[in-house]
Design a protein around this motif. Structure first.
Motif, PDB file in Angstrom:
ATOM      1  N   THR A   1       0.839  -1.187   0.000  1.00  0.00           N
ATOM      2  CA  THR A   1       0.000   0.000   0.000  1.00  0.00           C
ATOM      3  C   THR A   1       0.880   1.244   0.000  1.00  0.00           C
ATOM      4  OG1 THR A   1      -1.867   1.061   1.124  1.00  0.00           O
ATOM      5  CG2 THR A   1      -0.193   0.034   2.529  1.00  0.00           C
ATOM      6  N   VAL A   2       0.296   2.404   0.212  1.00  0.00           N
ATOM      7  CA  VAL A   2       1.045   3.660   0.248  1.00  0.00           C
ATOM      8  C   VAL A   2       0.542   4.511   1.401  1.00  0.00           C
ATOM      9  CG1 VAL A   2       1.553   3.725  -2.216  1.00  0.00           C
ATOM     10  CG2 VAL A   2      -0.550   4.767  -1.366  1.00  0.00           C
TER      11      VAL A   2
ATOM     12  N   GLU B   1       0.010   8.568   3.055  1.00  0.00           N
ATOM     13  CA  GLU B   1      -0.544   9.818   2.546  1.00  0.00           C
ATOM     14  C   GLU B   1       0.504  10.668   1.843  1.00  0.00           C
ATOM     15  OE1 GLU B   1      -3.621  10.992   2.333  1.00  0.00           O
ATOM     16  OE2 GLU B   1      -4.298   9.029   3.026  1.00  0.00           O
TER      17      GLU B   1
ATOM     18  N   ASN C   1       3.387   9.540   0.281  1.00  0.00           N
ATOM     19  CA  ASN C   1       4.222   8.890  -0.748  1.00  0.00           C
ATOM     20  C   ASN C   1       3.371   8.137  -1.763  1.00  0.00           C
ATOM     21  OD1 ASN C   1       3.402   6.813   0.893  1.00  0.00           O
ATOM     22  ND2 ASN C   1       5.382   5.780   0.970  1.00  0.00           N
ATOM     23  N   LYS C   2       2.387   8.832  -2.302  1.00  0.00           N
ATOM     24  CA  LYS C   2       1.514   8.218  -3.300  1.00  0.00           C
ATOM     25  C   LYS C   2       2.213   8.212  -4.659  1.00  0.00           C
ATOM     26  CE  LYS C   2      -2.834   9.243  -0.968  1.00  0.00           C
ATOM     27  NZ  LYS C   2      -4.145   9.923  -1.028  1.00  0.00           N
ATOM     28  N   ARG C   3       3.073   7.235  -4.820  1.00  0.00           N
ATOM     29  CA  ARG C   3       3.832   7.083  -6.059  1.00  0.00           C
ATOM     30  C   ARG C   3       3.908   5.602  -6.406  1.00  0.00           C
ATOM     31  NH1 ARG C   3       8.573   4.786  -4.944  1.00  0.00           N
ATOM     32  NH2 ARG C   3       9.482   4.970  -2.859  1.00  0.00           N
TER      33      ARG C   3
ATOM     34  N   LYS D   1       5.239   2.031  -6.698  1.00  0.00           N
ATOM     35  CA  LYS D   1       6.122   1.244  -5.842  1.00  0.00           C
ATOM     36  C   LYS D   1       6.801   0.152  -6.654  1.00  0.00           C
ATOM     37  CE  LYS D   1       4.327  -0.507  -2.211  1.00  0.00           C
ATOM     38  NZ  LYS D   1       5.395  -0.231  -1.247  1.00  0.00           N
TER      39      LYS D   1
ATOM     40  N   SER E   1      -3.468   0.639  -3.546  1.00  0.00           N
ATOM     41  CA  SER E   1      -2.801   1.914  -3.782  1.00  0.00           C
ATOM     42  C   SER E   1      -3.624   2.734  -4.758  1.00  0.00           C
ATOM     43  CB  SER E   1      -1.397   1.708  -4.358  1.00  0.00           C
ATOM     44  OG  SER E   1      -0.853   2.941  -4.786  1.00  0.00           O
TER      45      SER E   1
ATOM     46  N   VAL F   1      -2.726   5.101  -6.593  1.00  0.00           N
ATOM     47  CA  VAL F   1      -1.918   5.695  -7.655  1.00  0.00           C
ATOM     48  C   VAL F   1      -2.542   5.364  -9.010  1.00  0.00           C
ATOM     49  CG1 VAL F   1       0.348   5.696  -8.766  1.00  0.00           C
ATOM     50  CG2 VAL F   1       0.174   5.583  -6.276  1.00  0.00           C
TER      51      VAL F   1
ATOM     52  N   ALA G   1       0.509   1.245 -10.382  1.00  0.00           N
ATOM     53  CA  ALA G   1       0.819   1.510  -8.976  1.00  0.00           C
ATOM     54  C   ALA G   1       1.958   0.648  -8.467  1.00  0.00           C
ATOM     55  CB  ALA G   1      -0.424   1.285  -8.121  1.00  0.00           C
TER      56      ALA G   1
ATOM     57  N   GLY H   1      -5.066  -0.234  -7.604  1.00  0.00           N
ATOM     58  CA  GLY H   1      -3.713  -0.180  -8.141  1.00  0.00           C
ATOM     59  C   GLY H   1      -3.398  -1.304  -9.105  1.00  0.00           C
TER      60      GLY H   1
END
Length: 435
Positions: free
Chosen positions: A87-88, A90, A92-94, A96, A113, A115, A119, A137
């Motif tokens: 998961t991510v 708040e 580091n929503k980029r 992975k 995620s 993203v 994702a 994601g």
């Protein structure tokens, strides 16, 4: 900017605490890391299991950033208490990375995620048991060759009894998915943000392996693959599925595909209930062949009539309904008489079962260049077949080698079934190449 601190975990057994790492901390494991049942561990920074590292997860682990496994990573044999959540946070929503040269074995995985687009970039071979939940994601599999492992960089394998849940347009696998075992399975496939699953029936051997991928909008692929057996009318050139089996497999499967008004070529959807079949690209014959179709209008699914006759590329095609008769002939409309053993003559499967037949071939000006009766009496191409030469009693330029190009065939034969005997006539284009 403060430099990230890195910890070398030499020996860690977590027994009772809920651990939260600081967001800026990366963790590198060089020893033994065990997460026992009922315990929860959270890695807020990048987690790396070094080559000498050994991780066993029988509890619940959250990975908020990149996951890199170069060592041993798995679960205790026969334990079903493990869950891994990718998961991510708040901040580091980029995208992975799930990477590394070590095979990672999981029991229960959750992908979650928000993203957009991709994702999770999968550059690791992961083995999944239990349930894999696609909450949010897309997982993109990197299939490029890894010289270190002699495998692809990424592979998503579902082991015996593993299942995929909740896959959708926003969360699925974009790339190859491998299924091990004899259970029926729905592949959580997609491409370009489109979820387009494929399903196989159960096989007979628990060690059987089937590999699948979905590809959308690959026009270059279809440009050189336009030839089809005579019964096929139109081809879905917007999408295709790859379904391959391992050489060691002992049985074959039924294949089920679903059509979608957004991704499937509209020219094959004018009358799906009556005309839509699954077709397969026969690499050896260099033709699309018919695998049949049982249509379920309520789910927009088509299933092959029986177990497939081969593997490789599958898509949808429409068929000429008046050509479909029980035990009927199958016409391959490509002839390449170059001596390579593939389509060296005009192949008409099952024609020997209808000896009262006549085959005629005409050029584009309507001049007859081939005529015979009792075509291919042995059914193996050994005699009385068209090999690219003008032959027959009433043909032009008797014995001459014909030029490459498009010709027109007419096949007439007597067909007999429970309803009696009747004359069938079939005609379509024939392509002569490499002559």
């Amino acid at each position: 900017m403060k430099k990230k601190r890195k910890y070398s975990v030499l020996l860690l057994s977590i027994c009772s605490a809920l651990l939260y790492g600081q967001e800026s901390i990366s963790v590198a494991n060089k020893g033994i890391l065990s997460v026992v049942s009922d315990e929860i561990v959270s890695f807020q920074g990048t987690f790396e299991n070094r080559e000498e590292g050994d991780v066993t997860n029988d509890g619940t682990v959250f990975y908020f950033r990149d996951f890199i496994n170069e060592g041993a990573y798995g679960i205790t044999t026969n334990k079903t208490t493990s869950t891994t959540v990718f998961t991510v946070g708040e901040r580091n929503k980029r995208k992975k990375q799930i990477a590394g040269n070590g095979v990672s074995s999981f029991y229960n995985i959750v992908f979650d995620s928000p993203v957009s687009q991709v994702a999770f970039d999968l550059k690791n071979n992961i083995d999944a048991s239990g349930v894999v939940e696609f909450k949010d994601g897309i997982v993109q599999v990197d299939s490029t060759f890894n010289p270190t492992t002699s495998l692809s960089k990424g592979m998503f394998t579902f082991n015996k009894d593993a299942t995929a849940l909740y896959a959708n347009d926003a969360s699925h696998v974009d790339g190859f998915v491998e299924k091990v075992g004899k259970e029926s399975f729905t592949y959580p496939l997609g491409h370009d943000g489109k979820y387009r699953p494929a399903r196989i029936s159960g096989s007979k051997n628990k060690r059987d392996i089937y590999l699948s991928r979905y590809v959308y909008n690959d026009q270059a692929f279809f440009e050189g693959r336009s030839h089809a057996v005579g019964v096929i009318n139109k081809i879905n050139t917007s999408e295709y599925w790859i379904i391959n089996n391992a050489a060691s497999n002992k049985s074959d499967v039924l294949v089920t595909l679903s059509w979608d008004d957004e991704t499937t070529s509209p020219n094959v959807l004018t009358n799906p209930e009556e005309e839509l079949h699954i077709i397969r690209w026969d690499e050896e014959a260099q033709l699309w062949v018919d695998e049949g179709g049982v249509v379920d209008m309520s789910t927009k699914e088509v299933t092959t009539i029986g177990t497939v006759k081969g593997y490789g590329i599958f898509t949808f095609g429409t068929v000429k309904k008046d050509w479909i008769l029980d035990g009927d002939i199958v016409i391959y409309n490509l002839v390449t008489p170059d001596g390579d053993g593939k389509n060296d003559y005009f192949i008409i499967d099952h024609i020997k079962n209808y000896p009262n037949n006549k085959v005629e071939i005409y050029n584009r000006w309507g001049v007859r260049v081939y005529e015979t009766t009792g075509y291919d009496p042995e059914g193996d191409g050994s005699s009385n077949v068209f090999k690219g030469y003008s032959e027959g009693k009433r043909v032009a330029n008797q014995g001459n080698k014909l030029a490459n190009g498009t010709y027109y065939y007419v096949i007439t034969y007597e067909y007999t079934d429970a309803n009696g005997s009747r004359t069938i006539k079939k005609a379509a284009n024939l392509h002569l190449e490499s002559n």
